[in-house]
Motif scaffolding. Structure first.
Motif, short mmCIF file in Angstrom:
data_model
loop_
_atom_site.label_atom_id
_atom_site.label_comp_id
_atom_site.label_asym_id
_atom_site.label_seq_id
_atom_site.Cartn_x
_atom_site.Cartn_y
_atom_site.Cartn_z
N HIS A 77 0.83 -1.21 0.00
CA HIS A 77 0.00 0.00 0.00
C HIS A 77 0.87 1.26 0.00
O HIS A 77 0.64 2.18 -0.79
CB HIS A 77 -0.94 -0.01 1.22
N ASP A 78 1.86 1.28 0.87
CA ASP A 78 2.75 2.44 0.97
C ASP A 78 3.60 2.61 -0.28
O ASP A 78 3.84 3.72 -0.75
CB ASP A 78 3.64 2.32 2.21
N SER A 86 2.81 1.63 -3.26
CA SER A 86 1.89 2.10 -4.29
C SER A 86 1.68 3.61 -4.20
O SER A 86 1.72 4.31 -5.21
CB SER A 86 0.55 1.36 -4.15
N LYS A 87 1.47 4.10 -3.00
CA LYS A 87 1.28 5.55 -2.80
C LYS A 87 2.54 6.32 -3.18
O LYS A 87 2.48 7.37 -3.81
CB LYS A 87 0.90 5.84 -1.36
N SER A 111 -0.52 1.28 -9.03
CA SER A 111 -1.58 0.64 -8.25
C SER A 111 -1.12 -0.68 -7.65
O SER A 111 -0.22 -1.34 -8.18
CB SER A 111 -2.83 0.42 -9.10
N LYS A 112 -1.78 -1.07 -6.56
CA LYS A 112 -1.47 -2.35 -5.93
C LYS A 112 -1.76 -3.50 -6.89
O LYS A 112 -1.01 -4.47 -6.93
CB LYS A 112 -2.27 -2.51 -4.64
N TYR A 156 1.92 -10.87 2.58
CA TYR A 156 2.16 -9.45 2.35
C TYR A 156 3.45 -9.26 1.57
O TYR A 156 4.46 -9.91 1.83
CB TYR A 156 2.25 -8.67 3.66
#
Length: 87
Positions: free
Chosen positions: A5-6, A8-9, A14-15, A38
């Motif tokens: 998630h991090d 990707s940001k 995108s994930k 994960y």
């Protein structure tokens, strides 16, 4: 290390795209937790994913990007080996 998630940001990728790139062996996470699944990425991988995005933006197909990255890595390894043998 970044969780997916991090990462990707941070990169704007995108994930889902990161998972897809992992599944086709284009761009692998640095570490995958065997219990949770994960994906974790390292700071230096930001440069790598941005290179892939740039190659995609200029119109290269995924297969051509894979070939380009593999060829580039092999050239770098060969150059390092040559430098080492000269010592």
């Amino acid at each position: 290390m970044y969780k997916i998630h991090d990462f990707s940001k941070e990169t704007g990728v995108s994930k889902d795209t990161l998972r897809y790139y992992d599944s086709i062996d284009l761009f692998k996470p640095s570490y995958v937790d065997i219990f949770s699944g994960y994906r974790y990425y390292e700071e230096n991988q930001i440069y790598e994913i941005k290179k892939i995005i740039q190659l995609k933006e200029i119109g290269l197909s995924i297969e051509k990007i894979k070939t380009y990255l593999q060829t580039g890595e092999n050239k770098q390894k060969k150059k390092k080996r040559e430098e080492f043998t000269k010592m």
